[in-house]
Write a protein that holds these residues in place. Structure first.
Motif, short mmCIF file in Angstrom:
data_model
loop_
_atom_site.label_atom_id
_atom_site.label_comp_id
_atom_site.label_asym_id
_atom_site.label_seq_id
_atom_site.Cartn_x
_atom_site.Cartn_y
_atom_site.Cartn_z
N MET A 107 24.68 40.38 37.12
CA MET A 107 25.14 41.54 37.56
C MET A 107 24.42 42.95 36.56
O MET A 107 24.97 42.77 35.80
CB MET A 107 26.35 41.75 38.15
CG MET A 107 26.75 40.92 39.36
SD MET A 107 28.30 41.54 40.07
CE MET A 107 29.33 41.19 38.63
N ALA A 108 23.94 44.07 37.15
CA ALA A 108 23.85 45.10 36.47
C ALA A 108 25.07 45.79 36.29
O ALA A 108 26.04 45.48 37.10
CB ALA A 108 22.81 45.94 37.21
N ASP A 109 25.14 46.77 35.31
CA ASP A 109 26.49 47.69 35.17
C ASP A 109 26.82 48.30 36.21
O ASP A 109 28.24 48.21 36.39
CB ASP A 109 26.23 48.32 34.07
CG ASP A 109 26.01 47.55 32.65
OD1 ASP A 109 26.41 46.37 32.54
OD2 ASP A 109 25.69 48.14 31.76
N ASP A 110 26.00 48.62 37.09
CA ASP A 110 26.59 49.53 38.47
C ASP A 110 26.70 48.86 39.60
O ASP A 110 27.10 49.14 40.64
CB ASP A 110 25.69 50.58 38.31
CG ASP A 110 24.36 50.17 38.99
OD1 ASP A 110 23.86 49.11 38.75
OD2 ASP A 110 23.49 50.97 39.48
N GLU A 111 26.63 47.45 39.50
CA GLU A 111 26.80 46.42 40.67
C GLU A 111 27.83 45.81 40.92
O GLU A 111 28.79 45.69 39.80
CB GLU A 111 25.49 45.44 40.61
CG GLU A 111 24.13 45.89 40.93
CD GLU A 111 23.40 44.65 40.87
OE1 GLU A 111 22.43 44.83 41.79
OE2 GLU A 111 23.41 43.80 39.98
N ILE A 112 28.38 45.53 42.08
CA ILE A 112 29.62 44.69 42.27
C ILE A 112 28.90 43.62 43.37
O ILE A 112 28.12 43.41 43.89
CB ILE A 112 30.55 45.56 43.18
CG1 ILE A 112 30.14 45.89 44.41
CG2 ILE A 112 30.88 46.78 42.17
CD1 ILE A 112 31.19 46.54 45.39
N ILE A 113 29.87 42.47 43.52
CA ILE A 113 29.57 41.50 44.37
C ILE A 113 30.23 42.00 45.63
O ILE A 113 31.44 42.59 45.81
CB ILE A 113 30.44 40.16 44.05
CG1 ILE A 113 29.97 39.85 42.59
CG2 ILE A 113 30.35 39.25 45.13
CD1 ILE A 113 30.49 38.41 42.19
N GLU A 114 29.43 42.02 46.77
CA GLU A 114 29.79 42.62 48.01
C GLU A 114 30.41 41.46 49.09
O GLU A 114 31.46 41.77 49.55
CB GLU A 114 28.90 43.53 48.65
CG GLU A 114 29.20 43.92 50.10
CD GLU A 114 28.21 44.97 50.91
OE1 GLU A 114 28.48 45.18 52.13
OE2 GLU A 114 26.99 45.17 50.18
N LYS A 115 29.66 40.35 48.96
CA LYS A 115 29.94 39.24 49.78
C LYS A 115 29.43 38.00 49.49
O LYS A 115 28.34 38.14 48.71
CB LYS A 115 29.54 39.59 51.20
CG LYS A 115 28.41 40.28 51.59
CD LYS A 115 28.04 40.72 52.87
CE LYS A 115 26.80 41.28 52.90
NZ LYS A 115 26.48 41.96 54.43
N PHE A 116 29.83 37.10 49.95
CA PHE A 116 29.27 35.66 50.11
C PHE A 116 28.72 35.09 51.46
O PHE A 116 29.41 35.42 52.29
CB PHE A 116 30.12 34.74 49.29
CG PHE A 116 31.01 35.13 48.14
CD1 PHE A 116 30.02 34.66 46.76
CD2 PHE A 116 31.98 35.84 47.92
CE1 PHE A 116 30.74 35.16 45.86
CE2 PHE A 116 32.47 36.33 46.83
CZ PHE A 116 31.88 36.03 45.52
N ILE A 117 27.60 34.46 51.38
CA ILE A 117 27.05 34.04 52.65
C ILE A 117 26.94 32.32 52.45
O ILE A 117 26.05 32.11 51.95
CB ILE A 117 25.75 34.55 53.10
CG1 ILE A 117 25.90 35.91 53.05
CG2 ILE A 117 25.09 34.10 54.47
CD1 ILE A 117 24.54 36.90 53.29
N LEU A 118 27.78 31.71 53.28
CA LEU A 118 27.77 30.20 53.40
C LEU A 118 27.37 29.65 54.43
O LEU A 118 27.61 30.16 55.52
CB LEU A 118 29.21 29.94 53.03
CG LEU A 118 29.75 30.12 51.61
CD1 LEU A 118 30.42 31.59 51.83
CD2 LEU A 118 30.95 29.16 51.19
N PRO A 119 26.30 28.48 54.37
CA PRO A 119 25.77 28.11 55.86
C PRO A 119 27.05 27.33 56.31
O PRO A 119 27.82 26.63 55.92
CB PRO A 119 24.78 27.07 55.33
CG PRO A 119 25.17 26.83 53.88
CD PRO A 119 26.02 27.83 53.26
N LEU A 120 26.73 27.39 57.69
CA LEU A 120 27.74 26.40 58.60
C LEU A 120 27.10 24.89 58.56
O LEU A 120 25.80 24.69 58.74
CB LEU A 120 27.95 27.07 60.03
CG LEU A 120 28.50 28.32 59.82
CD1 LEU A 120 28.68 28.93 61.62
CD2 LEU A 120 29.78 28.25 59.56
N PRO A 121 27.86 23.88 58.49
CA PRO A 121 27.25 22.57 58.41
C PRO A 121 26.74 22.14 59.80
O PRO A 121 27.05 22.64 60.94
CB PRO A 121 28.62 21.67 58.28
CG PRO A 121 29.73 22.64 58.90
CD PRO A 121 29.35 24.00 58.70
#
Length: 463
Positions: A340-354
């Motif tokens: 991550m860059a200094d001005d970035e945040i984690i917004e969300k996670f995308i997980l596959p459905l089985p």
């Protein structure tokens, strides 16, 4: 800042109140300033549960959510627009609550130091209308330690609660009139933005400030290091980061979603994850610890990243200028470092459905079942087509400086028959892939041996 404490409205002006700070723990506020000393300090780092309190708040849909939390971890500023209930607020009109009365009658207390925390965990269990069965009680009390009773009298007392008719209790919440907090005092800064846009603006202006959500790591750090000043951006109430949404072939989990809410959502599609994620700390911590907090800490023994690696989850990083999506395998760059860059945040996670042919195995090895850091973790995702292994993806924790996949194991298993012999032949690849270290949680040889054995356990569990 406004909140309700045991039914009484409270308003705090941090500038006028010289001894109050938004980053102080709720436990310190209760004991030293509100003079409510029923909340006990045992360990002060979230391990014992003696400080457990109940927190009522609104979810992203406006519904009231009640959870047990550690008073020694959550910060005072996080109470804004919520209702805090302590042990002093459980009994009504001089009459013990059903949970308390049952513990008295079954002698579920000896020295009594842990009892307030036990009551509060059971009280949250009661308010959430959960059944008082042995397994559900053990789950709700997983973060509460008792040195005296051996727990059996506590369990029997709470099982008895199921015999009685419950009285409806709905903790009142303040009017939904949140205001942004910006407190600069004695060299410390505490900012609590209301929405994602404001957060990204502050992150650009103050890239060196620490983001805090559940404070389950940060409060422990402050407890041991005693910093003279802190600079924090509290993201705990940003609704855009809390949501869990289901798409056609994926599940999107907001960065600020709690581990417990993520567990509930994931367990619908991956039932085996209910047990795996239940070993993440305790219910009190899972109720507040966030997905992003676990991942952004970049710990080599974190419990969430091996799962994301095995599922090849995507991570969306956002700044006030742009967003980008990366694969979880590219997030960690070195020990305690990320991309991550200094001005970035984690917004969300995308997980596959089985898919129908998909299989998932996850195992965490630690010295205790509950409330313990892992010695090593192994997750593997694969599909089986006519007896042949396909789409293999792995995630290991505690085996290297960062959580990582094993390319050698993935390549070896792909295209081979799903048999025990295949997994036995894959075992030597563990020692070829990893150069582990010895530390307080386990020796290098122990980790390697466990990883080898988990390959066989994986086959036996999935066959």
């Amino acid at each position: 800042m406004k909140f309700i404490l045991n039914g009484t409205p409270v308003e705090i002006d941090f500038i006028k109140e010289k001894l109050l700070f938004p980053h102080m723990t709720v436990m310190d506020y209760l004991r030293e300033h509100a003079h409510l000393t029923g909340t006990k300090e045992g360990c002060g780092i979230g391990d014992c549960g003696a400080c457990t309190v109940c927190l009522a708040e609104r979810d992203v849909f406006g519904n009231t959510v009640i959870s047990s939390v550690n008073g020694c971890l959550i910060m005072l500023g996080m109470l804004d627009n919520k209702h805090l209930i302590t042990i002093e607020g459980v009994a009504k009109n001089g009459k013990l609550h059903l949970v308390q009365q049952s513990l008295v009658e079954k002698r579920g207390s000896q020295c009594g130091f842990c009892s307030p925390g036990m009551v509060m965990s059971a009280y949250a269990h009661y308010l959430n209308k959960k059944p008082f069965t042995r397994s559900s009680i053990e789950s709700s009390l997983s973060g509460n330690l008792c040195r005296c009773t051996g727990y059996e009298s506590i369990f029997q007392a709470l099982i008895d609660v199921e015999k009685y008719e419950r009285i409806e209790e709905n903790p009142e919440l303040p009017e939904n009139s949140r205001e942004e907090l910006f407190v600069e005092k004695n060299g410390s800064v505490y900012i609590k933005p209301l929405d994602l846009q404001s957060l990204l603006k502050y992150k650009r202006w103050y890239p060196q400030y620490t983001l805090v959500s559940g404070a389950s790591d940060l409060s422990v750090k402050y407890k041991t290091e005693h910093p003279a000043s802190v600079s924090l951006i509290d993201i705990s109430d940003i609704e855009e980061l809390k949501g869990v949404t289901i798409n056609k072939d994926s599940l999107t989990i907001g960065a600020n979603a709690s581990i417990e809410s993520a567990k509930e959502a994931l367990s619908v599609y991956y039932p085996q994850l209910s047990e795996y994620l239940s070993t993440f700390a305790s219910l009190q911590i899972r109720n507040k610890a966030s997905m992003a907090g676990s991942v952004a800490g970049a710990s080599p023994v974190g419990d969430i990243m091996p799962l994301l690696l095995a599922l090849r989850a995507g991570i969306v990083l956002t700044s006030d200028k742009s967003s980008r999506s990366i694969e979880s395998r590219n997030f960690n760059t070195a020990y305690r470092r990320h991309i991550m860059a200094d001005d970035e945040i984690i917004e969300k996670f995308i997980l596959p459905l089985p898919s129908e042919r998909h299989k998932l195995f996850c195992s965490k090895q630690s010295k205790r079942k509950d409330m313990d850091i892992s010695s090593m973790t192994f997750c593997i995702s694969l599909s089986i087509d006519n007896g042949i292994i396909k789409d293999v993806s792995t995630g290991f924790g505690g085996m290297a400086a960062v959580p990582c996949a094993s390319g050698k194991i993935e390549e070896f298993l792909t295209g081979r028959p799903f048999t025990e012999d295949t997994f036995i032949k894959a075992k030597p690849l563990v020692r070829q892939e990893f150069s582990t270290i010895s530390d307080i949680r386990g020796s290098a040889e122990y980790r390697l041996l466990v990883a080898e054995n988990l390959l066989i356990k994986c086959f036996n569990d999935l066959k």
